[in-house]
Design an enzyme around this catalytic site. Structure first.
Site, PDB file in Angstrom:
ATOM      1  CG  HIS A   1      38.814  36.433  49.343  1.00  0.00           C
ATOM      2  ND1 HIS A   1      37.752  36.139  50.167  1.00  0.00           N
ATOM      3  CD2 HIS A   1      39.244  35.336  48.804  1.00  0.00           C
ATOM      4  CE1 HIS A   1      37.651  34.901  50.258  1.00  0.00           C
ATOM      5  NE2 HIS A   1      38.428  34.373  49.476  1.00  0.00           N
TER       6      HIS A   1
ATOM      7  CG  HIS B   1      37.371  32.857  44.946  1.00  0.00           C
ATOM      8  ND1 HIS B   1      37.183  31.633  44.766  1.00  0.00           N
ATOM      9  CD2 HIS B   1      37.440  33.060  46.346  1.00  0.00           C
ATOM     10  CE1 HIS B   1      37.396  30.845  46.141  1.00  0.00           C
ATOM     11  NE2 HIS B   1      37.663  31.998  47.139  1.00  0.00           N
TER      12      HIS B   1
ATOM     13  CG  ASN C   1      42.203  31.514  50.432  1.00  0.00           C
ATOM     14  OD1 ASN C   1      43.335  32.503  50.917  1.00  0.00           O
ATOM     15  ND2 ASN C   1      40.967  32.157  50.829  1.00  0.00           N
TER      16      ASN C   1
HETATM   17  P1  AMP Z   1      37.496  30.777  49.882  1.00  0.00           P
HETATM   18  O1  AMP Z   1      37.736  30.363  51.223  1.00  0.00           O
HETATM   19  O2  AMP Z   1      38.950  31.733  49.164  1.00  0.00           O
HETATM   20  O3  AMP Z   1      37.314  29.425  48.885  1.00  0.00           O
HETATM   21  O4  AMP Z   1      36.551  31.639  49.949  1.00  0.00           O
HETATM   22  C1  AMP Z   1      35.242  31.469  49.499  1.00  0.00           C
HETATM   23  C2  AMP Z   1      34.283  32.733  50.143  1.00  0.00           C
HETATM   24  O5  AMP Z   1      33.080  32.825  49.215  1.00  0.00           O
HETATM   25  C3  AMP Z   1      33.934  32.884  51.338  1.00  0.00           C
HETATM   26  O6  AMP Z   1      34.499  34.132  51.845  1.00  0.00           O
HETATM   27  C4  AMP Z   1      32.362  32.953  51.464  1.00  0.00           C
HETATM   28  O7  AMP Z   1      31.838  33.698  52.455  1.00  0.00           O
HETATM   29  C5  AMP Z   1      32.114  33.260  49.855  1.00  0.00           C
HETATM   30  N1  AMP Z   1      31.078  32.705  49.406  1.00  0.00           N
HETATM   31  C6  AMP Z   1      30.460  31.356  49.550  1.00  0.00           C
HETATM   32  N2  AMP Z   1      29.341  31.497  49.036  1.00  0.00           N
HETATM   33  C7  AMP Z   1      28.680  32.783  48.657  1.00  0.00           C
HETATM   34  C8  AMP Z   1      27.709  33.410  48.051  1.00  0.00           C
HETATM   35  N3  AMP Z   1      26.685  32.561  47.389  1.00  0.00           N
HETATM   36  N4  AMP Z   1      27.711  34.696  47.601  1.00  0.00           N
HETATM   37  C9  AMP Z   1      28.986  35.465  48.186  1.00  0.00           C
HETATM   38  N5  AMP Z   1      29.901  34.993  48.905  1.00  0.00           N
HETATM   39  C10 AMP Z   1      29.758  33.592  49.004  1.00  0.00           C
END
Ligand code: AMP
Ligand code: ZN
Length: 113
Positions: free
Chosen positions: A102, A100, A87
């Site tokens: 997914h 990052h 994203n």
């Molecule tokens: P995005 O919307 O692509 O920025 O996705 C961010 C992702 O990070 C989401 O799916 C969250 O659930 C995940 N996330 C946020 N904080 C943490 C954390 N501390 N540990 C693991 N996943 C996280």
């Protein structure tokens, strides 16, 4: 980046369920999984998003791709298939401003995951 949650995870300052790590890349379970397998794969160095990747850093994207396949094999979803999603920025739905990807799988995914 001192206030970046994913930098803190990469530096082990914040706990996470790490599933893969090498010198450049780390991968951990998403805290809010949308499928049986939902792993986040990140470069250890802080890069805000896909548009900030320089030519010198382009190899990191290959590292992440290779890590994704290793994890998919380990999780037993390399034959059934999976999705690797980035994203990018606001309209792309990026919430955490540290690059990052997914890795999502373990069930049949729809158009909207
Ligand atoms: P995005 O919307 O692509 O920025 O996705 C961010 C992702 O990070 C989401 O799916 C969250 O659930 C995940 N996330 C946020 N904080 C943490 C954390 N501390 N540990 C693991 N996943 C996280
Ligand atoms: Zn960061």
């Amino acid at each position: 980046m001192s206030d970046c949650i994913f930098c803190k995870i990469a530096n082990k300052e914040v706990p996470s369920e790490i599933v893969y790590e090498d010198d450049r890349v780390i991968a951990f379970k998403d805290i809010n999984p949308v499928a049986p397998v939902h792993i986040l794969i990140i470069p250890k160095q802080h890069i805000s998003d896909m548009t900030a990747v320089t030519e010198a850093e382009a190899g990191l994207i290959g590292d992440i791709h290779l890590a994704a396949v290793k994890i998919a094999k380990e999780k037993g979803i390399d034959q059934t298939g999976f999705r690797l999603v980035n994203n990018c920025k606001e309209d792309g739905g990026q919430v955490v401003m540290h690059l990052h990807y997914h890795l999502i799988g373990g069930r049949k995914l729809g158009v909207k995951i």
